[in-house]
Enzyme design. Sequence first.
Site, mmCIF file in Angstrom:
data_model
loop_
_atom_site.group_PDB
_atom_site.id
_atom_site.type_symbol
_atom_site.label_atom_id
_atom_site.label_comp_id
_atom_site.label_asym_id
_atom_site.label_seq_id
_atom_site.Cartn_x
_atom_site.Cartn_y
_atom_site.Cartn_z
ATOM 1 N N HIS A 298 0.838 -1.195 0.000
ATOM 2 C CA HIS A 298 0.000 0.000 0.000
ATOM 3 C C HIS A 298 0.878 1.252 0.000
ATOM 4 O O HIS A 298 2.102 1.166 0.127
ATOM 5 C CB HIS A 298 -0.924 0.017 1.228
ATOM 6 C CG HIS A 298 -2.074 -0.931 1.138
ATOM 7 N ND1 HIS A 298 -1.975 -2.257 1.510
ATOM 8 C CD2 HIS A 298 -3.347 -0.762 0.693
ATOM 9 C CE1 HIS A 298 -3.130 -2.862 1.316
ATOM 10 N NE2 HIS A 298 -3.985 -1.979 0.826
ATOM 11 N N LYS B 72 -0.130 4.651 4.721
ATOM 12 C CA LYS B 72 -0.954 3.675 5.425
ATOM 13 C C LYS B 72 -0.190 3.166 6.639
ATOM 14 O O LYS B 72 0.951 2.698 6.528
ATOM 15 C CB LYS B 72 -1.332 2.520 4.508
ATOM 16 C CG LYS B 72 -2.300 1.525 5.132
ATOM 17 C CD LYS B 72 -2.772 0.504 4.116
ATOM 18 C CE LYS B 72 -3.718 -0.522 4.710
ATOM 19 N NZ LYS B 72 -4.954 0.094 5.227
#
Length: 236
Positions: free
Chosen positions: A148, A152
């Site tokens: 990601h 994140k």
Amino acid sequence: MSDPLPILVHGASGRMGQTLLRLCGEADPPCRAVAGVRREVRQRVVGGVPQFSSRELQGTPAFDVAIDFSLPVAFDGVLALCLERGAALVSGTTGLSDEQRHALAAAARRIPVLWASNFSLGVAVLEELVERAGAALPGWDCDIVEMHHSRKVDAPSGTALSLGEAATRAGAEPRYASLRAGDIVGEHAVQFTGAGERVELVHRAGNRDIFARGALHAAARLAGREPGHYRLRDLL
């Protein structure tokens, strides 16, 4: 042609809420946002959709399904509203407490509800494939790698954990690896490795619109169903 499905967008000021409002008219079957609910209201109408604060839930227009991408502190209110009005609830709010999960399970005896960590239709299919592969390949190593964007914080991702739960149901023992880099929207790979061979199941998200489209898909197919706790894969 049937009238568009009236939905309430709960958490309208967030990234997902704004995307839902933007894509609502493109859903198939069509949906119509009757209201957006946000923590504070600075503008009463946004894009033709009336806006309400979280303190004004009782004043929202009639709706068939609420789509909730908010915060745990706001979750109890929208769940109570859906129960009061007999409306379905689709939620992707993360960080719910055990008490809130129990309340959601109890609500499923009275209304149709769906909670998911990921609303990509492709990930819903991936979860089913993982479960099937795990059952068909007993004793193989199972590794889940997720990537990601660099902002994140949580790792493994909620989606990776859901995929791991699917593998565990099939008897596998998943291991996890996480990478945070650049602006990656989301990639998940589940790898089963045996002696001399390897099976890889992969999903890559190209943009965040897929999650809003999946939530709208779920809302359209959850409306009018019998009470129960549904999964996204049940509505494909």
